[in-house]
Design an enzyme around this catalytic site. Structure first.
Site, short mmCIF file in Angstrom:
data_model
loop_
_atom_site.label_atom_id
_atom_site.label_comp_id
_atom_site.label_asym_id
_atom_site.label_seq_id
_atom_site.Cartn_x
_atom_site.Cartn_y
_atom_site.Cartn_z
N GLU A 244 0.76 -1.28 -0.06
CA GLU A 244 -0.13 0.01 -0.15
C GLU A 244 0.94 1.44 0.11
O GLU A 244 0.57 2.26 -0.53
CB GLU A 244 -1.07 0.06 1.34
CG GLU A 244 -2.00 -1.05 1.17
CD GLU A 244 -3.02 -0.92 0.17
OE1 GLU A 244 -3.05 -0.18 -0.61
OE2 GLU A 244 -3.87 -1.87 0.17
N ARG B 184 0.58 3.78 -3.16
CA ARG B 184 -0.02 4.92 -3.06
C ARG B 184 0.98 6.14 -2.81
O ARG B 184 0.79 7.11 -3.56
CB ARG B 184 -1.20 4.88 -1.81
CG ARG B 184 -2.23 3.93 -1.98
CD ARG B 184 -3.24 3.72 -0.92
NE ARG B 184 -3.93 2.48 -0.69
CZ ARG B 184 -5.12 2.42 -0.61
NH1 ARG B 184 -5.85 3.61 -0.28
NH2 ARG B 184 -5.62 1.45 -0.54
N ASP C 239 -4.32 -10.10 -8.40
CA ASP C 239 -4.47 -9.15 -9.17
C ASP C 239 -3.18 -8.45 -10.02
O ASP C 239 -2.72 -8.67 -10.95
CB ASP C 239 -5.57 -8.08 -8.86
CG ASP C 239 -5.36 -7.50 -7.46
OD1 ASP C 239 -4.34 -7.78 -6.87
OD2 ASP C 239 -6.38 -6.76 -7.08
N GLU D 231 -11.92 -0.52 -10.52
CA GLU D 231 -11.31 -1.31 -11.75
C GLU D 231 -12.07 -1.29 -12.83
O GLU D 231 -11.60 -1.24 -13.98
CB GLU D 231 -11.28 -2.62 -11.06
CG GLU D 231 -10.06 -2.87 -9.94
CD GLU D 231 -10.62 -2.20 -8.62
OE1 GLU D 231 -11.56 -1.99 -8.42
OE2 GLU D 231 -9.59 -1.90 -7.99
C1 DMJ Z 1 -6.17 0.03 -5.14
O1 DMJ Z 1 -5.31 0.32 -4.24
C2 DMJ Z 1 -5.26 -0.43 -6.33
O2 DMJ Z 1 -6.03 -0.31 -7.69
C3 DMJ Z 1 -4.99 -1.78 -6.06
O3 DMJ Z 1 -4.22 -2.46 -7.02
C4 DMJ Z 1 -6.27 -2.75 -5.74
N1 DMJ Z 1 -7.02 -1.89 -4.82
C5 DMJ Z 1 -7.28 -0.68 -4.71
C6 DMJ Z 1 -8.45 -0.23 -5.37
O4 DMJ Z 1 -9.59 -0.94 -5.28
#
Ligand code: DMJ
Length: 583
Positions: free
Chosen positions: A193, A197, A325, A458
């Site tokens: 995270e 971010r 993912d 997404e």
């Molecule tokens: C975001 O922090 C990023 O896109 C991450 O890859 C997946 N989760 C969240 C958004 O849903």
């Protein structure tokens, strides 16, 4: 006679008196007036010349873009013709009425402004109630430090503010970063995270604005994260104390590292090495892929748990949703970031292998034949898909152009099918907002499992890519539908909130930072011309932070250059907002 000659000469002197300095020296008011008039005229001429020069520069940039686009169109046309697709002739294309084009343009402009207004509302609420804290809780009107007090929403928003031309807001945020952003926190941060971010947000702000303060902060943060990679296998621990550097894995994973958490730092760390010319960041992050490459399975699908001591996988689900993912996303994007060169070929190969695996997980519902991506436990498939996996249509569209004819169309067509399913995740609920995950039972198409919606991006992310790659306006319409559902259900006087339940519309109390970083940015770009953050020049990290693609040399040189020099900051707006690439 003499008199008449002298009167003639005095009348001629009288006529030319205005050009004599002595005339003005005797009349100070007139002198002042003439001086002011002279200054005004000079300013006017200078201003016009400056505007003309600026316009010439912009016109030549636009011409270059036009030529580039024409070339690309030719390549695309040839490619489609080779694949047997019937292309409309120039005459047929010009049959599109001008008014239709103008109308589309006006609609896009209006929608873009609405999205910008949503960003302004979200940002103003954050500024008012949660300034400098990680996230805003709009119902209770307070901030909360869910990421250790790193100003997550502020840093996550920097590039969105910049791209939308919200200059004052960007400047205020920059000052906070310069004066108050402090990573020396006795806090167990999530490596993933914090990377996607905060590090991603800072790097993107640096690439867009060219301001060194963002790079300095990015470096400080990455230096604090690096010890997480000091494991026997090089697979990182997923938690690290930012002040003391001790790293570990969360207890609930049984000591394992998580696939997405370990394989989603490559873009940011490669970018940081490129910009600082220090290879240590890239080396740590890329070694993870080297390690996974050694035992990469034939279907390219990895379970979500990795053992950081042995570098092998532990028994756990395979998924394109939570915890899996973005590992797959970064395989493709590291190849794009590396200019698709020999040095990064293995990323593309691994990604293509994984996409074969993805296809093996695709099933279709009855009665409506919606395509969905199953999860896999051992040998058995489970008919469940997270909304998080709705990034996959966008990824497939982005990756489709690396295939040859035939395979490219297949890949794009799967992307389109999956996007239709994801759009229906939204359309199938009373609020027209998607739940967190869906189940697919024979004869029943899709039904919501976990029914919250936390403002995730997404699906609109995928719509953005699909529109960029197909030019199909339907994707804009779908994006607009989703935006309107957010406006209707999630907007409050004090910001935006998620829903506890998409069936009832009951609100939660959290404005997630990715709503400003991703959801609103992708929506804004969906209604902007493709030259705004061109996908030829930028690659988005998984938190939608665009990173500039720069020259990458072969590994053995161990030198990464930015086309010889640092590129100048991006100018998205001219004298009037909207001049370059907007209107
Ligand atoms: C975001 O922090 C990023 O896109 C991450 O890859 C997946 N989760 C969240 C958004 O849903």
């Amino acid at each position: 006679m003499g008199k008449s000659r002298s009167s003639a000469s005095s009348s001629s002197r009288w006529r030319w008196r205005y050009i004599r300095p002595s005339y003005y020296l005797k009349r100070p008011r007139r002198l002042a007036f003439v001086s002011i008039a002279f200054i005004c005229v000079s300013f006017l001429v200078w201003d016009r010349l400056t505007i003309t020069r600026e316009h010439q520069v912009e016109v030549s940039i636009l011409n270059e873009e036009l030529i580039g686009l024409q070339n690309k169109m030719e390549v695309l046309k040839n490619h489609l013709r080779d694949s047997g697709v019937n292309i409309q002739s120039e005459d047929q294309i010009s049959d599109l009425t001008k008014s239709e084009i103008v109308q589309d343009h006006q609609i896009d402009t209006q929608r873009r402004e609405k999205v910008k207004d949503a960003m302004l509302h979200a940002w103003a609420s954050y500024e008012k109630y949660a300034w400098g804290q990680d996230e805003l809780q709009p119902k209770t009107r307070n901030g909360i430090n869910s990421f250790g007090g790193l100003g997550a929403t502020l840093v996550d928003s920097l590039d969105t503010l910049f791209i939308m031309g919200l200059e004052e807001q960007f400047q205020r945020a920059k000052e906070w970063v310069a004066k108050s952003l402090d990573f020396n926190k006795n806090y167990e941060a999530s490596v993933f995270e914090t990377t996607i971010r905060i590090l991603g947000g800072l790097l993107s702000a640096y690439d867009l604005s060219g301001d060194e303060v963002f790079l300095q902060k990015a470096r400080d943060l990455a230096d604090r994260l690096l010890p997480a990679w000091n494991t026997p296998s090089g697979i990182p621990y997923n938690k690290i104390n930012l002040a003391y550097g001790n790293a570990h894995n969360p207890r609930w994973t049984g000591g394992n590292s998580i696939l997405a958490d370990s394989g989603t730092e490559q873009l940011e760390f490669i970018a940081l090495s490129q910009r600082t010319k220090d290879p240590k960041y890239r080396q740590k992050a890329e070694y993870v892929i080297t390690e996974l490459h050694k035992t990469f399975p034939a279907d390219g699908l990895l379970p979500i748990y990795l053992n950081p001591h042995t570098g092998t996988t532990s028994y756990s689900p395979i998924t394109f949703g939570a915890m899996g993912d973005s590992f797959y996303e970064y395989l493709l994007k590291a190849w794009i970031q590396g200019n698709k060169t020999e040095a990064v070929k293995h990323y593309r190969e691994m990604w293509e292998t994984s996409m074969k695996g993805l296809q093996s997980l695709v099933q279709r519902t009855t009665p409506s034949s919606f395509a969905y991506i199953c999860e896999k436990n051992g040998d058995s498939l489970s008919d469940k898909m997270d909304e998080l996996a709705c990034f996959a249509p966008g990824m497939l569209a982005l990756g489709s152009f690396g295939y040859g004819p035939g395979e490219a169309e297949k890949c794009l067509s799967l992307a389109e099918e999956l996007a239709w399913t994801c759009y229906n995740f939204y359309q199938s609920t009373p609020t027209k907002l998607a739940g967190e995950n869906y189940f697919f039972r024979a004869g029943q198409d899709m039904s919501v499992g976990t029914s919250w919606n936390i403002l995730r991006p997404e699906t609109v992310e995928s719509l953005f890519y699909l529109w960029r790659f197909t030019g199909n306006k339907t994707y804009k319409e779908w994006g607009w539908d989703i935006f309107q559902a957010f406006e209707k259900n999630s907007r409050m006087e004090t910001g935006y909130v998620g829903l506890k339940d998409v069936n009832t519309g009951e609100k939660d109390n959290m404005m997630q930072s990715f709503f400003l970083a991703e959801t609103l940015k992708y929506l804004y770009l969906l209604f902007s011309p493709p030259s705004v953050i061109s996908l030829d020049e930028w690659v988005f990290n998984t938190e939608a932070h665009p990173l500039r693609i720069v020259t990458r040399h072969a590994y053995e040189e161990n030198v990464l250059e930015i086309d010889g020099q640092q590129k100048p900051p991006v100018r998205l707006h001219g004298r009037k907002e909207g001049q370059l690439g907007y209107d």
